[in-house]
Design an enzyme around this catalytic site. Structure first.
Site, PDB file in Angstrom:
ATOM      1  N   GLN A  20       0.688  -1.125   0.006  1.00  0.00           N
ATOM      2  CA  GLN A  20      -0.016  -0.045   0.037  1.00  0.00           C
ATOM      3  C   GLN A  20       0.759   1.439  -0.011  1.00  0.00           C
ATOM      4  O   GLN A  20       0.252   2.291  -0.149  1.00  0.00           O
ATOM      5  CB  GLN A  20      -1.053   0.054   1.151  1.00  0.00           C
ATOM      6  CG  GLN A  20      -1.828  -1.263   1.307  1.00  0.00           C
ATOM      7  CD  GLN A  20      -2.899  -1.099   2.193  1.00  0.00           C
ATOM      8  OE1 GLN A  20      -2.645  -1.889   3.254  1.00  0.00           O
ATOM      9  NE2 GLN A  20      -4.031  -0.384   2.002  1.00  0.00           N
ATOM     10  N   HIS A 121       0.765  -9.377   4.612  1.00  0.00           N
ATOM     11  CA  HIS A 121      -0.355  -8.376   4.705  1.00  0.00           C
ATOM     12  C   HIS A 121      -0.496  -8.328   3.024  1.00  0.00           C
ATOM     13  O   HIS A 121      -0.541  -7.422   2.327  1.00  0.00           O
ATOM     14  CB  HIS A 121       0.128  -6.839   5.001  1.00  0.00           C
ATOM     15  CG  HIS A 121      -0.921  -5.985   5.484  1.00  0.00           C
ATOM     16  ND1 HIS A 121      -1.403  -5.498   6.505  1.00  0.00           N
ATOM     17  CD2 HIS A 121      -2.210  -5.759   4.542  1.00  0.00           C
ATOM     18  CE1 HIS A 121      -2.298  -4.754   6.507  1.00  0.00           C
ATOM     19  NE2 HIS A 121      -2.780  -5.063   5.322  1.00  0.00           N
ATOM     20  N   ASN A 165      -1.900 -11.009   8.576  1.00  0.00           N
ATOM     21  CA  ASN A 165      -2.964  -9.881   8.849  1.00  0.00           C
ATOM     22  C   ASN A 165      -4.349 -10.327   8.168  1.00  0.00           C
ATOM     23  O   ASN A 165      -4.264 -10.620   7.048  1.00  0.00           O
ATOM     24  CB  ASN A 165      -2.480  -8.498   8.115  1.00  0.00           C
ATOM     25  CG  ASN A 165      -3.526  -7.499   7.982  1.00  0.00           C
ATOM     26  OD1 ASN A 165      -3.741  -6.864   9.197  1.00  0.00           O
ATOM     27  ND2 ASN A 165      -4.206  -7.013   6.948  1.00  0.00           N
ATOM     28  N   GLU A 166      -5.331 -10.250   8.873  1.00  0.00           N
ATOM     29  CA  GLU A 166      -6.590 -10.547   8.342  1.00  0.00           C
ATOM     30  C   GLU A 166      -6.833 -11.602   7.411  1.00  0.00           C
ATOM     31  O   GLU A 166      -7.150 -11.330   6.445  1.00  0.00           O
ATOM     32  CB  GLU A 166      -7.231  -9.267   7.805  1.00  0.00           C
ATOM     33  CG  GLU A 166      -7.334  -7.871   8.468  1.00  0.00           C
ATOM     34  CD  GLU A 166      -7.947  -6.872   8.039  1.00  0.00           C
ATOM     35  OE1 GLU A 166      -8.196  -6.710   6.918  1.00  0.00           O
ATOM     36  OE2 GLU A 166      -8.111  -5.694   8.816  1.00  0.00           O
ATOM     37  N   TYR A 296     -13.356  -1.450  12.163  1.00  0.00           N
ATOM     38  CA  TYR A 296     -13.630  -0.389  11.539  1.00  0.00           C
ATOM     39  C   TYR A 296     -15.021   0.021  11.385  1.00  0.00           C
ATOM     40  O   TYR A 296     -15.302   1.043  11.600  1.00  0.00           O
ATOM     41  CB  TYR A 296     -13.255  -0.571   9.910  1.00  0.00           C
ATOM     42  CG  TYR A 296     -11.739  -0.430   9.623  1.00  0.00           C
ATOM     43  CD1 TYR A 296     -11.146   0.444   9.258  1.00  0.00           C
ATOM     44  CD2 TYR A 296     -10.898  -1.655   9.705  1.00  0.00           C
ATOM     45  CE1 TYR A 296      -9.756   0.754   9.333  1.00  0.00           C
ATOM     46  CE2 TYR A 296      -9.405  -1.749   9.300  1.00  0.00           C
ATOM     47  CZ  TYR A 296      -9.003  -0.459   9.272  1.00  0.00           C
ATOM     48  OH  TYR A 296      -7.510  -0.530   8.963  1.00  0.00           O
ATOM     49  N   GLU A 353      -5.364  -2.023  13.843  1.00  0.00           N
ATOM     50  CA  GLU A 353      -6.060  -1.103  13.075  1.00  0.00           C
ATOM     51  C   GLU A 353      -7.466  -0.646  13.505  1.00  0.00           C
ATOM     52  O   GLU A 353      -8.027  -1.347  13.948  1.00  0.00           O
ATOM     53  CB  GLU A 353      -6.201  -1.714  11.509  1.00  0.00           C
ATOM     54  CG  GLU A 353      -4.823  -2.076  10.868  1.00  0.00           C
ATOM     55  CD  GLU A 353      -5.221  -2.808   9.441  1.00  0.00           C
ATOM     56  OE1 GLU A 353      -6.196  -2.564   8.754  1.00  0.00           O
ATOM     57  OE2 GLU A 353      -4.345  -3.667   9.116  1.00  0.00           O
ATOM     58  N   TRP A 399      -5.186   3.055  11.595  1.00  0.00           N
ATOM     59  CA  TRP A 399      -4.816   2.955  10.471  1.00  0.00           C
ATOM     60  C   TRP A 399      -5.251   4.132   9.469  1.00  0.00           C
ATOM     61  O   TRP A 399      -6.405   4.296   9.612  1.00  0.00           O
ATOM     62  CB  TRP A 399      -5.600   1.801   9.782  1.00  0.00           C
ATOM     63  CG  TRP A 399      -5.273   1.525   8.355  1.00  0.00           C
ATOM     64  CD1 TRP A 399      -6.058   2.159   7.212  1.00  0.00           C
ATOM     65  CD2 TRP A 399      -4.311   0.659   7.979  1.00  0.00           C
ATOM     66  NE1 TRP A 399      -5.469   1.591   6.207  1.00  0.00           N
ATOM     67  CE2 TRP A 399      -4.399   0.864   6.469  1.00  0.00           C
ATOM     68  CE3 TRP A 399      -3.341   0.015   8.338  1.00  0.00           C
ATOM     69  CZ2 TRP A 399      -3.500   0.382   5.459  1.00  0.00           C
ATOM     70  CZ3 TRP A 399      -2.218  -0.829   7.519  1.00  0.00           C
ATOM     71  CH2 TRP A 399      -2.355  -0.633   5.847  1.00  0.00           C
ATOM     72  N   GLU A 406      -5.625   1.863  -1.402  1.00  0.00           N
ATOM     73  CA  GLU A 406      -6.375   1.336  -0.767  1.00  0.00           C
ATOM     74  C   GLU A 406      -7.047  -0.007  -1.503  1.00  0.00           C
ATOM     75  O   GLU A 406      -8.325  -0.018  -1.898  1.00  0.00           O
ATOM     76  CB  GLU A 406      -7.881   2.216  -0.342  1.00  0.00           C
ATOM     77  CG  GLU A 406      -8.990   1.812   0.615  1.00  0.00           C
ATOM     78  CD  GLU A 406      -8.670   0.782   1.457  1.00  0.00           C
ATOM     79  OE1 GLU A 406      -7.536   1.012   2.292  1.00  0.00           O
ATOM     80  OE2 GLU A 406      -9.161  -0.154   2.023  1.00  0.00           O
ATOM     81  N   TRP A 407      -6.283  -0.874  -1.646  1.00  0.00           N
ATOM     82  CA  TRP A 407      -6.595  -2.239  -2.430  1.00  0.00           C
ATOM     83  C   TRP A 407      -7.622  -2.075  -3.773  1.00  0.00           C
ATOM     84  O   TRP A 407      -7.219  -1.135  -4.584  1.00  0.00           O
ATOM     85  CB  TRP A 407      -7.158  -3.263  -1.405  1.00  0.00           C
ATOM     86  CG  TRP A 407      -6.188  -3.240  -0.121  1.00  0.00           C
ATOM     87  CD1 TRP A 407      -6.363  -2.964   1.090  1.00  0.00           C
ATOM     88  CD2 TRP A 407      -5.074  -3.939  -0.275  1.00  0.00           C
ATOM     89  NE1 TRP A 407      -5.176  -3.163   1.814  1.00  0.00           N
ATOM     90  CE2 TRP A 407      -4.424  -3.831   0.983  1.00  0.00           C
ATOM     91  CE3 TRP A 407      -4.103  -4.381  -1.206  1.00  0.00           C
ATOM     92  CZ2 TRP A 407      -3.160  -4.398   1.134  1.00  0.00           C
ATOM     93  CZ3 TRP A 407      -2.763  -5.194  -1.119  1.00  0.00           C
ATOM     94  CH2 TRP A 407      -2.374  -5.023   0.411  1.00  0.00           C
TER      95      TRP A 407
HETATM   96  C1  GBH Z   1      -7.850  -3.403   6.639  1.00  0.00           C
HETATM   97  O1  GBH Z   1      -8.958  -4.355   6.015  1.00  0.00           O
HETATM   98  C2  GBH Z   1      -6.856  -3.829   5.941  1.00  0.00           C
HETATM   99  O2  GBH Z   1      -5.950  -4.359   6.590  1.00  0.00           O
HETATM  100  C3  GBH Z   1      -5.953  -2.675   5.290  1.00  0.00           C
HETATM  101  O3  GBH Z   1      -4.717  -3.049   4.436  1.00  0.00           O
HETATM  102  C4  GBH Z   1      -7.002  -1.544   4.768  1.00  0.00           C
HETATM  103  O4  GBH Z   1      -6.162  -0.538   3.897  1.00  0.00           O
HETATM  104  C5  GBH Z   1      -7.974  -0.989   5.779  1.00  0.00           C
HETATM  105  O5  GBH Z   1      -8.396  -2.044   6.276  1.00  0.00           O
HETATM  106  C6  GBH Z   1      -8.766  -0.226   5.117  1.00  0.00           C
HETATM  107  O6  GBH Z   1      -9.624  -0.839   4.110  1.00  0.00           O
HETATM  108  O7  GBH Z   1     -19.627  -4.434   5.397  1.00  0.00           O
HETATM  109  O8  GBH Z   1     -19.020  -3.057   3.591  1.00  0.00           O
HETATM  110  O9  GBH Z   1     -19.506  -1.991   5.763  1.00  0.00           O
HETATM  111  C7  GBH Z   1     -10.099  -4.008   6.452  1.00  0.00           C
HETATM  112  C8  GBH Z   1     -11.157  -5.115   6.125  1.00  0.00           C
HETATM  113  C9  GBH Z   1     -13.216  -5.806   5.747  1.00  0.00           C
HETATM  114  C10 GBH Z   1     -13.053  -3.763   6.755  1.00  0.00           C
HETATM  115  C11 GBH Z   1     -14.763  -5.663   5.637  1.00  0.00           C
HETATM  116  C12 GBH Z   1     -14.612  -3.653   6.786  1.00  0.00           C
HETATM  117  C13 GBH Z   1     -16.748  -4.642   5.744  1.00  0.00           C
HETATM  118  C14 GBH Z   1     -17.192  -3.323   5.313  1.00  0.00           C
HETATM  119  N1  GBH Z   1     -12.594  -4.898   6.082  1.00  0.00           N
HETATM  120  N2  GBH Z   1     -15.118  -4.501   6.104  1.00  0.00           N
HETATM  121  S1  GBH Z   1     -18.762  -3.205   5.082  1.00  0.00           S
END
Ligand code: GBH
Length: 447
Positions: A20, A121, A165-166, A296, A353, A399, A406-407
């Site tokens: 990233q 990651h 990670n995740e 998040y 994060e 984070w 952002e992927w």
């Molecule tokens: C992280 O993933 C990553 O580790 C990081 O690399 C990335 O940049 C950061 O978060 C921000 O995205 O149901 O549509 O409301 C986060 C993974 C997976 C977060 C699913 C929220 C549900 C969104 N996530 N998710 S929703």
């Protein structure tokens, strides 16, 4: 007015990940990763963005370390690009890649910042993907060799390690939903990959212990929170499934040495069962030193027949969303942490994060991202409340340090407390950076 106060020895910091921020994807012998391939496949990433340049942190790491230092952070969480160390996933070590992380870690240590290193990651070497990626158990062997190399190379310098990670994202999001690399849509495949990632985690932990490495090791699963829309049993059960997909599925094997049976049954009906070999669960359940938690967002959920994998629909309660369209739900942060304590005991936790996406641009050299500060305030308040309820939280890492790739959403979504101009690569501290810095300095903030 209330003052939210954290313990004196609480650790503060910020997080990033290699693909990233680094850029320089074609330099100093780095091999290709699945994210290079994916981002260059038309239609996969917003606007055709790639990590080729990203924040150019590969060249600008000194400037970035200064940003971390000026923030007053205790810890910096970064990840290592596996294909920089082993361009083909296994075999020859690429010394220049190793040198880069030595320079980064040395400059952190010089400034008194503790490095927290994530080994995986998401940037899997493409050479391993070509042989089946995480579906192939040889990838587990390759990961353990890579991890062991890193442990020994950085023993005494890096004392906080995160294996993966995740794992939910690199399995289900990447191989069932198909939104992330490598972009498959197959539930059985994703279920096996989830399992293999957990085995890889456990094997790396065992290697860490066997090699007598100094420091602590853990993993960093992502969690969310579904709050039942009503007290109806069906709503409660649907939300339990939604929560367990991130929580119990990835925690029970590590802490209890088994998969949650209600979920195994549910998945079986959907045609998927993890392929577990003898000894796997024993390996996965190696004791860890700390748990990294990434949180998040949360949702209110309601039972709806045939909705998604879990007969669960999201209800819009009118809660505010961040610019990435995720609900702001600090209560879920509190609840999931308390649930983790209730289910798995009092393992030390680092919030590895938590952060908000808002896309404000600089005006006259300033970024007035007050919504990000509000997000931080409400989430830190929820975090503190969980600590007052006995959750063993040792630290909080925002984070992200800076806006980055952002992927699947490319550069369109910004999570940083530092703004990055992707034309000039100039960094600008946002108002949230200053607010967070003050909070770190004082160990408290005023609501
Ligand atoms: C992280 O993933 C990553 O580790 C990081 O690399 C990335 O940049 C950061 O978060 C921000 O995205 O149901 O549509 O409301 C986060 C993974 C997976 C977060 C699913 C929220 C549900 C969104 N996530 N998710 S929703």
């Amino acid at each position: 007015m209330a003052i939210i106060q954290f313990p004196k020895d609480f650790k503060w910091g910020a997080a990033t990940a290699s693909y990233q921020i680094e850029g320089a994807t074609n330099e100093d012998g780095r091999g290709v990763s699945i994210w290079d391939t994916f981002s260059k496949t038309p239609g996969k990433v917003h606007n055709g963005d790639t990590g080729d340049v990203a924040c150019d942190s590969y060249h600008r790491y000194e400037e970035d370390v200064k940003l971390i230092h000026d923030l007053g952070a205790d810890v910096y969480r970064f990840s290592v690009a596996w294909p920089r160390i082993f361009p083909n996933g296994t075999g020859e070590v690429n010394q220049k890649g190793v040198d880069y992380y030595h320079k980064l870690v040395d400059s952190l240590l010089e400034k008194g910042i503790e490095p927290m290193c994530t080994l995986y990651h998401w940037d899997l070497p493409q050479a391993l993907q070509d042989k089946g990626g995480w579906d192939n158990r040889e990838t587990i062997e390759a990961f353990v060799q890579y991890a062991d190399f890193m442990f020994k190379e950085f023993d005494g310098k890096i004392k906080k390690w995160i294996t993966v990670n995740e794992p939910w994202c690199s399995s289900f999001l990447s191989n069932y939903i198909g939104e992330h690399a490598p972009g498959n849509q197959n539930l059985q495949l994703a279920t096996d990959i989830a399992h293999h990632l957990l085995v890889a985690h456990g094997r790396a932990v065992k290697q860490f212990r066997d090699s007598n490495i100094e420091g602590e090791i853990g993993y960093a699963p992502n969690v969310t929170w579904f709050e039942p829309y009503s007290t109806k049993q069906q709503d409660i059960e649907a939300c339990n499934r939604g929560n367990a997909w991130n929580l119990e599925w990835f925690f029970d094997p590590v802490f209890k040495g088994s998969y949650p049976s209600f979920m195994v049954d549910w998945f079986k009906e959907k045609g998927a069962t993890p392929t577990i070999l003898d000894g796997d669960l024993e390996i996965i359940s190696q004791p860890i030193d700390f748990l990294g938690i990434n949180y998040y967002t949360g949702n209110v959920g309601r039972y709806k027949e045939n909705e998604g994998l879990f007969d669960l629909e999201n209800i819009d309660m009118g809660y505010d969303k961040t610019d990435i369209d995720w609900f702001i739900y600090p209560e879920g942060f509190y609840k999931v942490l308390v649930k983790i304590k209730d289910l798995y005991g009092n393992v030390p936790i680092y919030i590895t994060e938590n952060g908000a996406c808002y896309n404000e641009e600089p005006e006259n050299g300033e970024v007035a991202d007050h919504k990000r500060i509000d997000y931080l305030k409400t989430h830190l308040t929820a975090l503190k409340r969980s600590m007052d309820s006995g959750v063993n939280v040792k630290g909080f890492l925002y984070w992200s340090l800076m806006d980055n790739f952002e992927w699947a959403l490319g550069y369109s979504m910004r999570f940083g407390i530092v703004h990055v101009n992707y034309e000039t690569l100039e960094r600008t501290k946002k108002d949230s950076y200053h607010w967070f810095g003050e909070t770190i300095q004082n160990g408290e903030f005023t609501l």
